[in-house]
Design a protein around this motif. Sequence first.
Motif, PDB file in Angstrom:
ATOM      1  N   UNK A 131     -14.824 -23.525 -41.088  1.00 31.37           N
ATOM      2  CA  UNK A 131     -15.077 -23.319 -39.658  1.00 31.37           C
ATOM      3  C   UNK A 131     -14.976 -21.848 -39.283  1.00 31.37           C
ATOM      4  N   UNK A 132     -14.017 -21.148 -39.880  1.00 32.41           N
ATOM      5  CA  UNK A 132     -13.866 -19.723 -39.593  1.00 32.41           C
ATOM      6  C   UNK A 132     -15.081 -18.946 -40.074  1.00 32.41           C
ATOM      7  N   UNK A 133     -15.573 -19.274 -41.263  1.00 35.67           N
ATOM      8  CA  UNK A 133     -16.767 -18.607 -41.783  1.00 35.67           C
ATOM      9  C   UNK A 133     -17.959 -18.856 -40.875  1.00 35.67           C
ATOM     10  N   UNK A 134     -18.097 -20.112 -40.411  1.00 33.30           N
ATOM     11  CA  UNK A 134     -19.205 -20.444 -39.509  1.00 33.30           C
ATOM     12  C   UNK A 134     -19.070 -19.690 -38.187  1.00 33.30           C
ATOM     13  N   UNK A 135     -17.830 -19.569 -37.700  1.00 41.13           N
ATOM     14  CA  UNK A 135     -17.612 -18.846 -36.437  1.00 41.13           C
ATOM     15  C   UNK A 135     -17.990 -17.383 -36.575  1.00 41.13           C
TER      16      UNK A 135
ATOM     17  N   UNK B 253     -10.019 -11.849 -37.918  1.00 40.85           N
ATOM     18  CA  UNK B 253      -9.081 -12.829 -37.378  1.00 40.85           C
ATOM     19  C   UNK B 253      -9.875 -13.895 -36.629  1.00 40.85           C
ATOM     20  N   UNK B 254      -9.607 -15.170 -36.938  1.00 39.46           N
ATOM     21  CA  UNK B 254     -10.267 -16.287 -36.258  1.00 39.46           C
ATOM     22  C   UNK B 254      -9.195 -17.246 -35.768  1.00 39.46           C
ATOM     23  N   UNK B 255      -9.193 -17.488 -34.478  1.00 40.76           N
ATOM     24  CA  UNK B 255      -8.183 -18.346 -33.856  1.00 40.76           C
ATOM     25  C   UNK B 255      -8.839 -19.613 -33.321  1.00 40.76           C
ATOM     26  N   UNK B 256      -8.242 -20.766 -33.655  1.00 41.38           N
ATOM     27  CA  UNK B 256      -8.698 -22.074 -33.166  1.00 41.38           C
ATOM     28  C   UNK B 256     -10.211 -22.239 -33.354  1.00 41.38           C
ATOM     29  N   UNK B 257     -10.639 -22.042 -34.594  1.00 42.27           N
ATOM     30  CA  UNK B 257     -12.074 -22.106 -34.908  1.00 42.27           C
ATOM     31  C   UNK B 257     -12.670 -23.438 -34.486  1.00 42.27           C
ATOM     32  N   UNK B 258     -13.858 -23.382 -33.924  1.00 37.54           N
ATOM     33  CA  UNK B 258     -14.701 -24.524 -33.516  1.00 37.54           C
ATOM     34  C   UNK B 258     -14.302 -25.146 -32.191  1.00 37.54           C
ATOM     35  N   UNK B 259     -13.200 -24.703 -31.572  1.00 33.84           N
ATOM     36  CA  UNK B 259     -12.768 -25.291 -30.312  1.00 33.84           C
ATOM     37  C   UNK B 259     -13.239 -24.427 -29.146  1.00 33.84           C
ATOM     38  N   UNK B 260     -13.012 -24.926 -27.937  1.00 28.25           N
ATOM     39  CA  UNK B 260     -13.394 -24.165 -26.743  1.00 28.25           C
ATOM     40  C   UNK B 260     -12.509 -22.930 -26.561  1.00 28.25           C
ATOM     41  N   UNK B 261     -11.404 -22.857 -27.287  1.00 27.05           N
ATOM     42  CA  UNK B 261     -10.481 -21.719 -27.196  1.00 27.05           C
ATOM     43  C   UNK B 261     -10.643 -20.780 -28.389  1.00 27.05           C
ATOM     44  N   UNK B 262     -11.739 -20.903 -29.096  1.00 28.66           N
ATOM     45  CA  UNK B 262     -11.981 -20.066 -30.280  1.00 28.66           C
ATOM     46  C   UNK B 262     -11.964 -18.591 -29.908  1.00 28.66           C
TER      47      UNK B 262
ATOM     48  N   UNK C 277      -4.572 -20.414 -36.774  1.00 25.51           N
ATOM     49  CA  UNK C 277      -5.439 -19.242 -36.848  1.00 25.51           C
ATOM     50  C   UNK C 277      -5.526 -18.836 -38.307  1.00 25.51           C
ATOM     51  N   UNK C 278      -6.529 -18.041 -38.637  1.00 19.89           N
ATOM     52  CA  UNK C 278      -6.741 -17.595 -40.006  1.00 19.89           C
ATOM     53  C   UNK C 278      -7.084 -16.125 -40.028  1.00 19.89           C
ATOM     54  N   UNK C 279      -6.846 -15.525 -41.175  1.00 23.76           N
ATOM     55  CA  UNK C 279      -7.413 -14.221 -41.499  1.00 23.76           C
ATOM     56  C   UNK C 279      -8.438 -14.438 -42.597  1.00 23.76           C
ATOM     57  N   UNK C 280      -9.603 -13.885 -42.426  1.00 25.39           N
ATOM     58  CA  UNK C 280     -10.691 -14.064 -43.383  1.00 25.39           C
ATOM     59  C   UNK C 280     -11.214 -12.695 -43.797  1.00 25.39           C
TER      60      UNK C 280
END
Length: 509
Positions: free
Chosen positions: A142-146, A207-216, A233-236
């Motif tokens: 999801x983070x990669x897609x975001x 940095x990707x936080x809450x990937x795929x949600x309305x709070x992304x 959250x993730x670091x990518x």
Amino acid sequence: MTTDTGKLWGIGLGPGDPELVTVKAARIISSADVIAYHCARHGNSIARSVAEPYLRDGQVEERLMYPLTVETTDHPGGYAGAMADFYTESAARLAAHLTAGRDVVVLAEGDPLFFSSYMHMHKRLSDRFAAEIVPGVTSVSAASAALGIPLVEGEETLTVLPGTAEPAELIAHFRSGEALAVMKLGRTFGKVRDALFAAGRLDEAWYVERASTTRQRIAKVTDVDPASVPYFSLIVVPGRRNNPLAPSVAAPDSLSVETTPQPTGHVTVVGLGPGPLTQTTPEVSAALDAATDLVGYTTYLKRVTPRPGQQLHATDNRVEAERAEFALDLASRGARVAVVSSGDPGVFAMATAVVEAAGEEQWHHIPVRVLPGVSAAQAVAAAVGAPLGHDFAILSLSDLLKPWSVIEERIRAAIDADLVFAIYNPASSKRTEQIVRFQELLTELLPAERVLIQGRDVGGSGQQLQLLTREEFDPSSVDMRTLLIVGSSQTRILRRPAGDLAYTPRRYG
């Protein structure tokens, strides 16, 4: 496994968007008798909120509340003991439903077997009840897609790490890895950010936080306030082929063309190891992949598979000084240069030439780094056991850069000191006299039963290993790809049905 019992389901819900729940997962959730989910002591469950559109009236809900998250505990077994008891008690609650014939769904954010608590239920129940796992979209995907950035392409590799790992472990993986994903942030964000900085990868990190949600939320890691980072959250760090934050410096097409000054590059001297790809360290592989230019002896460069866009500069093996200056000149015009050696670059290889050239004033501004490799001496020694287990020396039999008188003096000194010693460059097609003179020295100075180890192409398809005595040694069987190890008075050969071994005891006398 008993019959007439319920079935345990591990259901992956994906990264947070209810529309990313799979069709199969939605169907199983709706039909299950019991819905179980983990939560912290505040009682809220992200997993349940994602699954809510698929729940129905009449389902039994089992809220599995963690006894602690990051706080301390007085449990006699500490944090691990408290969590083990919790998982055991949770499994017992679910087992009661399964025994009664009720199907139980355990909800899991992302994928059930990817850093998920479901696995603790599965390990405790799957040997007693039917169990099935429905995979889910991971937060990494999801983070990669975001980001809209490919994580890996071609032969790039992806390393996934928990932010809870020790700093030294994080730094090692960040240095050696290509694409990276770090989960379990929250309170660990500052530690992970510091590790990325120490590894030289901070400026490449997203940095990707809450990937795929309305709070992304998406940001560069350098722009994130550690106090604002939630657990989800993730670091990518995408692979350098596609990451717009990765260093990108075009390599010069020709050294003879004057160009506009560019940002200064750097030179990394790497050792590929003695031959097989498995003996090339991850750190060296990462440096090779990050380089814009690969410089080295033709034979060694043939062992490297260049990625698209990399420039290869192959030279004869007898121009080390010129090769070093060439690499530094490339770096001065912005290239990221990897100078390639076999074995370890600091053992009769290119590190000395590059460091010596870097001492010239015109190259003082060029960063130079040396990455170690498995040396031929280490590889041969390991292949036969542990002959280098005590004090040892390494000598070269080549007299191209030093006179034979010096070589002979050092051989005599090593024998007089009763050292194990390894011999590099023992012979070549045009240099055969030295190995004969070497044998004559051994005959003069050592007893006939002294251990001698002969290794050729160790780790390769043509590997040859011989555990000999000085009396059995045949110099005509030696060539440039051979390495010799001469034992001390303490070195022993063990003749065994399971395979012969050689070793030198660590104690002496």
